[in-house]
Design a protein around this motif. Sequence first.
Motif, short mmCIF file in Angstrom:
data_model
loop_
_atom_site.label_atom_id
_atom_site.label_comp_id
_atom_site.label_asym_id
_atom_site.label_seq_id
_atom_site.Cartn_x
_atom_site.Cartn_y
_atom_site.Cartn_z
N ASP A 88 -18.09 -4.46 8.99
CA ASP A 88 -16.94 -3.62 8.76
C ASP A 88 -17.67 -2.11 8.21
OD1 ASP A 88 -14.06 -3.44 8.25
OD2 ASP A 88 -14.92 -3.19 6.18
N CYS B 14 -15.60 0.49 6.72
CA CYS B 14 -15.08 0.79 5.42
C CYS B 14 -15.86 -0.01 4.12
CB CYS B 14 -13.49 0.41 5.19
SG CYS B 14 -12.48 1.33 6.36
N SER B 15 -16.01 -1.28 4.40
CA SER B 15 -16.86 -1.96 3.48
C SER B 15 -18.26 -1.57 3.18
CB SER B 15 -16.67 -3.56 3.75
OG SER B 15 -15.46 -3.96 3.61
N MET C 113 -8.97 -2.53 -2.47
CA MET C 113 -9.39 -2.62 -1.16
C MET C 113 -8.74 -3.94 -0.59
SD MET C 113 -12.68 -0.34 -0.19
CE MET C 113 -12.32 -0.74 1.58
N HIS C 114 -9.33 -5.01 -1.14
CA HIS C 114 -8.85 -6.44 -0.78
C HIS C 114 -7.33 -6.65 -0.75
CE1 HIS C 114 -9.15 -10.66 0.12
NE2 HIS C 114 -8.79 -10.59 -1.14
N PHE D 259 -4.81 -4.38 -0.74
CA PHE D 259 -4.10 -3.61 0.14
C PHE D 259 -4.49 -3.99 1.57
CE2 PHE D 259 -3.55 -0.92 -3.95
CZ PHE D 259 -2.39 -1.04 -3.96
N CYS D 260 -5.80 -3.97 1.95
CA CYS D 260 -6.19 -4.24 3.05
C CYS D 260 -5.94 -5.43 3.62
CB CYS D 260 -7.64 -3.61 3.50
SG CYS D 260 -7.59 -1.84 3.20
N ASP E 190 -6.77 -8.73 5.03
CA ASP E 190 -7.87 -9.52 6.05
C ASP E 190 -8.47 -8.44 6.71
OD1 ASP E 190 -5.79 -12.35 6.97
OD2 ASP E 190 -7.12 -12.11 5.16
N LYS E 191 -8.05 -7.08 6.74
CA LYS E 191 -9.17 -6.31 7.38
C LYS E 191 -10.35 -5.90 6.50
CE LYS E 191 -4.83 -3.81 9.25
NZ LYS E 191 -4.28 -2.46 9.04
N ASP E 192 -10.53 -6.34 5.56
CA ASP E 192 -11.71 -6.04 4.56
C ASP E 192 -12.45 -7.32 4.48
OD1 ASP E 192 -13.64 -5.42 2.88
OD2 ASP E 192 -12.50 -5.29 0.91
#
Length: 586
Positions: A217, A219-220, A266-267, A269-270, A272-274
């Motif tokens: 990922d 962003c991560s 981030m976790h 607001f995002c 499962d995307k994170d």
Amino acid sequence: MATSSSLFRSKKLSLFLNLSFLLLLTLYLKTNLFPSNLNSTLFHLSSNIRPPTTTISHHRLLSDITTNGCTGLQKYTDNKYKCFYVKTHIGCRPKGYIDYLQIFYCNFGQFPILGHFVLLLWLLVLFYLLGNTAANYFCSSLESLSKILKLSPTIAGVTLLSLGNGAPDVFASIVSFTRSSNGGLGLNSVLGGAFFVSSIVVGIISIVINSHRISVDKCSFIRDALFFLFSLFSLLLIVAIGKINLWGAICFTSIYLVYVCVVSAMHFFCGDKDNGVGHVGEAGIPLLGYIDDEKPVLKSGLEEQEQIANFLNLNPEICYYVAKIVQVLELPLYLPRRLTIPVVSEESWSKPYAVLSVTLAPLLLAALANTQRENVSLRSSLVTYFTAGLIGMVFGNLACVTTKKSSPPKRCLFPWLAGGFLMSVTWTYIIAEELVSLLVSLGHIIGVSPSVLGLTVLAWGNSLGDLIANIAMAINGGADGAQIAISGCYAGPMFNVLMGLGLSLVFSSFSEYPSSFEIPGDPSLYETLGFLMASVLWALVILPKKNMRLDKSLGYGLLIIYFCFLFLRLAWAFGLLNLHGSSFKV
């Protein structure tokens, strides 16, 4: 069959280390019951009996002892002089509990190869104890505490998981600053471990799973890499300034709290995307790092014996008696920790051990408190032990009344888990203290700076677990496993830098408050930080260009950076190269 083979190898390793401990304990008791005769040594020195290889007079030796540190030990070639030196010079006294220099020069002076072998064997035992204590006591307490406190997987992943993995580095760093008077060892061990994990481990993972075409990922990864770079740059500024006050140390440590908040946000607001560290504990991968389907099934002692018997084609009855003998031989390293660390897990529950552990734990804390203070009077020491004994008796009676023999307590688990966590921390600190003391002594013996041993031996030893666990997770865990492994290779070292070095700086600056704490002057720290930042920048540049796919270009680049640094650092340490000048030393 694979399980039996693995179990048998684990038993063999444990048995070998326990037998090694018994051998070393026997040698230690023998050398202390029948010590070398210092008066005889002094007689030879005063009679001007000199070996052919030296012309140092007794007067000059005494002068060196009173004016120089233990670094002057290498000037003497005869073991009698060195034995006299380490026995009489305050700078050579151990910071741990065993005087390794005296054992090496006074007891094994005529057999240096045997002396090196004994110290190396003890080094392996200490590394085993450090890792085994973290794995069997520290991490289990952390995992249970995370469930009791109902921490989210995100918070647990970036706090408790990082603390469990980085415990050896963190405590070795704190010990080197607060006890060994050699902060350079702590700085180099943490930075060496961070460099090893973020370069060697990431590099090997990238090469091994190159054919799987797995991406991480974006962003991560960028978040973790940028925070790691910022942490290293902040440490570079601290080293360049050369001192730090209490508030500066607190601000440096607080960077990790900011990182935890960013990961949590981030976790949140995002979602499962994170797929970064926030998913440690999710997607089928729990806090301790193995997939639920692959979690080892706990077996009774009888089942283990049957497995080993089948693997070795032995009669089960013979294997039963062999297993009993092995259990007795394993006691020296197992029993002291088991008798002082409360354990309430279902598979390891034993009421007698539980009662004894809460009774004896205060006494161990009292003993540790007395060793940490200087010039403790006998009366103060007795009062400390008497108070600890009373507290232990109260806890022991409460444990005896409130627990069952058949199963661990189901209610009021927090005091048990907190006690287990505290005592596992205590044992980790004790072992790390002895490990740092041994490395400092080895530095004096072989004539190499202890910081170099911290950068290599201590860093590698503490990072082997990360190497094995992260590579296994990347290979067997698919895309999620690779993501968590790569995230852990940056979040873990960042935790060690910010919390390990940060807490060390907080404690050291607090002891100097309101003055500032002087950072150990080690010019090689600039090279270490420079190469470490270069490896992070390499990954930060290459991965986006490769669409975040882990491939050989990333892996080989990281390996080349690390081995170039290691070659230059070792060449400088052994006098082949002067990194801070223009000349070579041959």
